[in-house]
Design a protein around this motif. Structure first.
Motif, PDB file in Angstrom:
ATOM      1  N   SER A  73       0.835  -1.204   0.000  1.00 17.78           N
ATOM      2  CA  SER A  73       0.000   0.000   0.000  1.00 17.78           C
ATOM      3  C   SER A  73       0.871   1.255   0.000  1.00 17.78           C
ATOM      4  O   SER A  73       1.920   1.297   0.635  1.00 17.78           O
ATOM      5  CB  SER A  73      -0.913   0.007   1.237  1.00 17.78           C
ATOM      6  OG  SER A  73      -1.631   1.217   1.318  1.00 17.78           O
ATOM      7  N   HIS A  75      -0.580   4.086   1.006  1.00 15.33           N
ATOM      8  CA  HIS A  75      -1.319   4.938   1.945  1.00 15.33           C
ATOM      9  C   HIS A  75      -0.361   5.495   2.994  1.00 15.33           C
ATOM     10  O   HIS A  75       0.657   4.881   3.332  1.00 15.33           O
ATOM     11  CB  HIS A  75      -2.416   4.104   2.617  1.00 15.33           C
ATOM     12  CG  HIS A  75      -3.418   4.911   3.370  1.00 15.33           C
ATOM     13  ND1 HIS A  75      -3.213   5.318   4.672  1.00 15.33           N
ATOM     14  CD2 HIS A  75      -4.649   5.394   3.007  1.00 15.33           C
ATOM     15  CE1 HIS A  75      -4.272   5.992   5.082  1.00 15.33           C
ATOM     16  NE2 HIS A  75      -5.159   6.054   4.091  1.00 15.33           N
ATOM     17  N   GLN A  83      -9.407   0.763   3.653  1.00 21.80           N
ATOM     18  CA  GLN A  83      -9.559   0.299   2.273  1.00 21.80           C
ATOM     19  C   GLN A  83      -8.643  -0.901   1.988  1.00 21.80           C
ATOM     20  O   GLN A  83      -9.070  -1.905   1.404  1.00 21.80           O
ATOM     21  CB  GLN A  83      -9.246   1.443   1.297  1.00 21.80           C
ATOM     22  CG  GLN A  83     -10.212   2.611   1.363  1.00 21.80           C
ATOM     23  CD  GLN A  83      -9.955   3.539   2.562  1.00 21.80           C
ATOM     24  OE1 GLN A  83      -8.856   3.554   3.128  1.00 21.80           O
ATOM     25  NE2 GLN A  83     -10.988   4.279   2.946  1.00 21.80           N
ATOM     26  N   SER A  84      -7.391  -0.805   2.399  1.00 19.91           N
ATOM     27  CA  SER A  84      -6.445  -1.894   2.146  1.00 19.91           C
ATOM     28  C   SER A  84      -6.852  -3.148   2.899  1.00 19.91           C
ATOM     29  O   SER A  84      -6.794  -4.267   2.361  1.00 19.91           O
ATOM     30  CB  SER A  84      -5.028  -1.474   2.546  1.00 19.91           C
ATOM     31  OG  SER A  84      -4.548  -0.433   1.720  1.00 19.91           O
ATOM     32  N   ASP A 191     -11.443  -3.745  -5.960  1.00 12.30           N
ATOM     33  CA  ASP A 191     -11.481  -2.287  -6.080  1.00 12.30           C
ATOM     34  C   ASP A 191     -10.429  -1.731  -5.114  1.00 12.30           C
ATOM     35  O   ASP A 191     -10.732  -1.300  -4.001  1.00 12.30           O
ATOM     36  CB  ASP A 191     -12.874  -1.769  -5.727  1.00 12.30           C
ATOM     37  CG  ASP A 191     -12.976  -0.249  -5.874  1.00 12.30           C
ATOM     38  OD1 ASP A 191     -12.093   0.327  -6.542  1.00 12.30           O
ATOM     39  OD2 ASP A 191     -13.911   0.337  -5.299  1.00 12.30           O
ATOM     40  N   SER A 192      -9.170  -1.770  -5.542  1.00  7.75           N
ATOM     41  CA  SER A 192      -8.080  -1.363  -4.658  1.00  7.75           C
ATOM     42  C   SER A 192      -6.980  -0.716  -5.479  1.00  7.75           C
ATOM     43  O   SER A 192      -6.674  -1.142  -6.600  1.00  7.75           O
ATOM     44  CB  SER A 192      -7.522  -2.585  -3.911  1.00  7.75           C
ATOM     45  OG  SER A 192      -6.385  -2.236  -3.151  1.00  7.75           O
ATOM     46  N   SER A 193      -6.394   0.327  -4.910  1.00  4.66           N
ATOM     47  CA  SER A 193      -5.261   0.995  -5.553  1.00  4.66           C
ATOM     48  C   SER A 193      -3.932   0.385  -5.131  1.00  4.66           C
ATOM     49  O   SER A 193      -2.878   0.812  -5.613  1.00  4.66           O
ATOM     50  CB  SER A 193      -5.276   2.494  -5.196  1.00  4.66           C
ATOM     51  OG  SER A 193      -5.161   2.659  -3.776  1.00  4.66           O
ATOM     52  N   ASP A 194      -3.959  -0.607  -4.237  1.00  3.27           N
ATOM     53  CA  ASP A 194      -2.727  -1.264  -3.790  1.00  3.27           C
ATOM     54  C   ASP A 194      -2.166  -2.144  -4.909  1.00  3.27           C
ATOM     55  O   ASP A 194      -2.895  -2.579  -5.805  1.00  3.27           O
ATOM     56  CB  ASP A 194      -2.993  -2.121  -2.555  1.00  3.27           C
ATOM     57  CG  ASP A 194      -3.396  -1.287  -1.345  1.00  3.27           C
ATOM     58  OD1 ASP A 194      -3.244  -0.054  -1.400  1.00  3.27           O
ATOM     59  OD2 ASP A 194      -3.868  -1.873  -0.353  1.00  3.27           O
ATOM     60  N   SER A 195      -0.880  -2.397  -4.835  1.00  2.00           N
ATOM     61  CA  SER A 195      -0.262  -3.333  -5.791  1.00  2.00           C
ATOM     62  C   SER A 195      -0.173  -4.702  -5.148  1.00  2.00           C
ATOM     63  O   SER A 195       0.089  -4.828  -3.943  1.00  2.00           O
ATOM     64  CB  SER A 195       1.131  -2.831  -6.193  1.00  2.00           C
ATOM     65  OG  SER A 195       1.973  -2.706  -5.064  1.00  2.00           O
TER      66      SER A 195
END
Length: 841
Positions: A73, A75, A83-84, A191-195
């Motif tokens: 993350s 964040h 979210q994560s 639905d996540s912006s993490d890799s």
């Protein structure tokens, strides 16, 4: 007999074509039964002690191969944000549904227990993250709770709090690629912006198997096409150069079909059979075609010309094929089954290619019409860059013969130093290019976590030694029925625990008619024996493991270790005050037993049996390493060995290793030793063959110079460049031995034959750098350039094969042309004049 063979082939070409086609069709019919094996564990024999112990350890401690899924993350609070954590919780739930995943052992923040105090002497086990936190405060509270669980620190969440991991145990490591692909699809639906990254040895090994066959399907035909185009460039006759390609393809198809038909799996090694056979199969054909193209003129009978060529070339071709086959057959001396299979079938393929060269090639050439051969004649008469350059090379080698000898000596010294610098090392993850997703995942997760590689240090109670100690003590007691019963229990077959319990039950029921005092004494003795058997409930033993873990952590060789002491200390702290000073090993065996009993009421009681056996006679220390390199594993094992030498294990304990990283180190070590033995054995056999071929010790030794210098130079360069000595490099030593001697055989044999006819050194030199040198150069160019498509492969072993094939051919050809010219013509051609056959025939 050999002449009858190719004469029959020339006389009856259709029969040769039909028989070859039938053999190819039969081989192709067997190919659908192919079995794929990408498991490096099979580099060791099924009965190899280290492998047997590894599998026994997995069974005893219910250990499974694992895929590691990492979530990173960006964040501000790292992974501890709603979210994560919600994405991790959802992904964990979906992974648990996948076929082949062992759900009970799935390990992440969502599936482990938080161990908390529920009053003095009571422990409460509750899910650490049964639902994802709804706000940032809940996420930070989760961080605080995890900080009290050292077993999960830097394992489930990275030390920098930037990443979290899901450990996915799988029932069958051969399903790792499929399961990994399904996890990738699940990640894509988040639905996540993490890799997210997926790694682990099982998925690396299974993924390699998949991509290995993609490369076989692409690179081998592409290499064949490049070889064909290069030969067309040399001979400018499409039909003419189709013949050696038919020999090569027939050799590959029949050899692979035979391997599959006999029930052998296609392993990482045997997948390279086609790549190795392709260049070797065309070597003899190029010599034949070169000689044929120089001799054939319009109006000649192609059958007579091809027979004349084969008469001249048969003996050197026979010996080059035999020596190359010996080089690969020497791999049978290694203790590694896939390498043995690879060596045996490549050797078979080489001899098959030689047979097809003597049958299919002359049949094909003889069946060509005069019109089809006209283009060949026109090209031959026009000359080429090679034909114009080679005579000057011969004269230059003669003029600079002593500088050439001195240069070779200097390179030999430099190569010896480079070889001394070679380091044996391999890692299945590094079989992929640096930008491959598996390599990227491996790099990212090992930067964040304690390590994605596993090794297991197994500590086991020596039951035989314990029985001896008990027997010695009990024999000293007064003779009684209880004594005899106790001693008899030590001789019972099977495990000692049930035998002791059986003896204890008989004493409790009073069937021996003993007085109560004597009965109580023997009950106490047997209970002491039971406690001695449960060695990993003993505080002093757990403290030894704890100290070993701490010292190993301080060494910097591992990322982290988890073992029974960590679990015991955590539960003991919560049973007592919950304060940090109670995070320790209890003082009595009974207190240790209580902590273990408490843990068995958790949601994951089976985790206890991953660290110890149900009778507490054996335990395992789980090591996490940030590198899967053999050298790093060897360093850990050596460090532990030195530590144990200075701090002896508690009485009766034995230490052994298990785990994939350890097994990779074992088979690499055996491969190096086995390759050295096979290379030495093949070298001696080839030397004897050279002496027999040339009937001269001096010429036999001379023929070995190109291969010796080639092997020394190539492996010296590997040492100088700092490249690790891995599986493909080790195996290529056999290719270097076989191909490097080929040029020397042709050069020396043809030089002697020409001098026997000419009896003039200058005319012999001119003739040698006409057709013979031309054929050698064409061979080197075809193979060196022909396998450049391998350099485009995403798999490093194939790239290594491509580079080294080109290097071996280039170096061996140059050494043969330059050094042999310098030595044969040195001293007014003394060696050539005294070893040439007296009979020109």
């Amino acid at each position: 007999m050999s002449q009858r063979l190719w004469r029959a082939s020339v006389a009856h070409p259709r029969r040769v074509f039909l028989l070859t086609a039938v053999l190819c069709l039969l081989a192709m019919a067997a190919m659908p039964r192919v079995k794929i094996d990408t498991d490096p564990e099979n580099m060791l024999a099924a009965t190899q002690p280290e492998r047997v112990f590894h599998n026994e350890t997995k069974r005893r401690f219910a250990l499974h191969d694992m895929i590691v899924v990492g979530q990173v993350s960006q964040h501000a609070e790292g992974i501890y944000n709603p979210q994560s954590l919600a994405a991790l919780h959802r992904l964990n739930a979906e992974i648990a549904k996948l076929d082949g995943v062992i759900r009970a052992d799935l390990m992440s923040l969502a599936t482990v227990d938080n161990i908390r105090q529920a009053g003095l002497g009571t422990v409460r086990f509750e899910w650490l993250m049964s639902t994802p936190p709804a706000d940032q405060a809940g996420a930070l509270d989760l961080n605080a709770q995890l900080s009290r669980l050292p077993m999960f620190d830097n394992t489930l969440v990275s030390g920098d709090d930037k990443a979290a991991a899901i450990y996915v145990p799988i029932a069958d490591k051969n399903q790792a690629y499929r399961i990994g692909g399904e996890i990738e699809r699940l990640v894509a639906g988040l639905d996540s912006s993490d890799s997210f990254h997926i790694t682990g040895l099982p998925i690396a090994e299974d993924r390699f198997g998949y991509e290995m066959f993609v490369q076989m399907a692409i690179c081998a035909p592409l290499a064949a096409l490049v070889i064909y185009l290069l030969m067309w460039l040399f001979f400018r006759n499409a039909l003419f150069v189709a013949a050696p390609m038919l020999v090569a393809m027939g050799s590959v198809i029949i050899t692979m079909g035979l391997l599959i038909g006999l029930g052998f799996s296609v392993h990482i090694m045997s997948s390279m059979i086609a790549i190795f056979l392709m260049p070797i199969a065309v070597v003899d054909a190029i010599h034949i075609l070169s000689d044929f193209s120089e001799r054939y003129r319009p109006g000649d009978d192609p059958k007579q010309v091809i027979e004349s060529v084969l008469n001249d070339l048969f003996k050197p071709m026979l010996y080059t094929s035999l020596t190359t086959a010996v080089g690969f057959a020497s791999l049978l001396l290694t203790p590694i089954p896939p390498v043995q299979i690879f060596g045996a079938f490549v050797a078979f393929g080489i001899l098959l290619a030689f047979l097809l060269t003597l049958t299919l090639l002359p049949a094909f050439v003889a069946s060509l019409s005069p019109k089809a051969l006209q283009a060949l004649t026109r090209h031959s008469e026009g000359g080429s860059l090679l034909t114009r350059w080679l005579p000057g090379l011969g004269r230059g080698a003669l003029r600079a013969r002593w500088p050439i000898v001195l240069l070779c000596l200097g390179l030999s010294v430099a190569s010896a130093y480079g070889i001394a610098r070679i380091e044996v090392n391999d890692n299945p993850t590094r079989w992929f290019k640096a930008d491959h997703p598996i390599r990227v995942a491996d790099r990212v997760l090992n930067q964040h976590f304690a390590g994605a590689y596993d090794a297991f240090m197994v500590l086991d109670n020596d039951i035989a030694a314990l029985k001896d100690r008990l027997r010695d003590g009990w024999m000293a007691e007064a003779d009684s029925a209880a004594q005899q019963l106790a001693i008899a229990s030590l001789s019972q077959p099977g495990d000692l625990g049930p035998a002791l319990q059986s003896a204890l039950d008989r004493l409790d029921e009073g069937s021996l008619a003993l007085d109560s005092e004597l009965s109580d004494q023997w009950i106490e003795r047997i209970e002491d024996a039971q406690r001695a058997l449960a060695v990993f409930q003993q505080p002093e033993v757990l403290r030894y493991v704890e100290q070993l873990q701490a010292a190993l952590q301080q060494s910097g060789l591992i990322g982290k270790s988890n073992a029974l002491p960590d679990l015991v200390k955590t539960v003991h702290r919560e049973l007592r005050s919950g304060e940090a000073e109670q995070f320790r090993i209890p003082d009595s065996q009974a207190a240790v037993a209580q902590t273990l009993l408490q843990f068995q009421s958790s949601h994951r009681p089976q985790d206890l049996w991953h660290f110890t056996t149900t009778d507490y006679r054996a335990a395992v220390v789980w090591l996490q390493l940030t590198s899967g390199d053999n050298q790093d594993m060897q360093a850990v094992e050596q460090w532990v060995q030195d530590y144990v030498a200075q701090h002896p294990l508690p009485d009766g304990l034995q230490l052994r290793w298990a785990g994939k990283t350890h097994l990779n180190r074992v088979w690499q070590g055996e491969m190096v030793t086995g390759m050295a033995q096979s290379l030495a054995g093949a070298f001696v056999v080839v030397l004897i063959m050279m002496i027999v071929l040339f009937r001269s010790l001096l010429l036999g030794l001379l023929a070995m110079l190109p291969l010796s210098l080639t092997i020394a130079f190539i492996y010296g360069a590997i040492g100088w460049l700092g490249k690790d000595y891995d599986m493909p490099i080790a195996v290529l030593s056999s290719l270097a031995l076989g191909l490097s001697v080929d040029f020397a055989i042709h050069f020396i044999q043809r030089a002697r034959a020409i001098y026997a006819r000419q009896r003039d050194l200058q005319r012999t030199l001119a003739a040698m750098f006409d057709e013979p040198a031309l054929a050698i150069s064409r061979n080197a160019i075809v193979i060196a350039i022909g396998f450049t498509p391998l350099l485009l492969a995403p798999l490093v072993p194939y790239i290594t094969v491509g580079y080294l094939l080109a290097s071996i051919m280039a170096v061996s050809a140059l050494v043969s042309l330059y050094l042999l010219t310098a030595l044969l013509w040195a001293g007014n051609g003394w060696l050539l004049r005294h070893t040439a056959p007296r009979n020109p025939a």
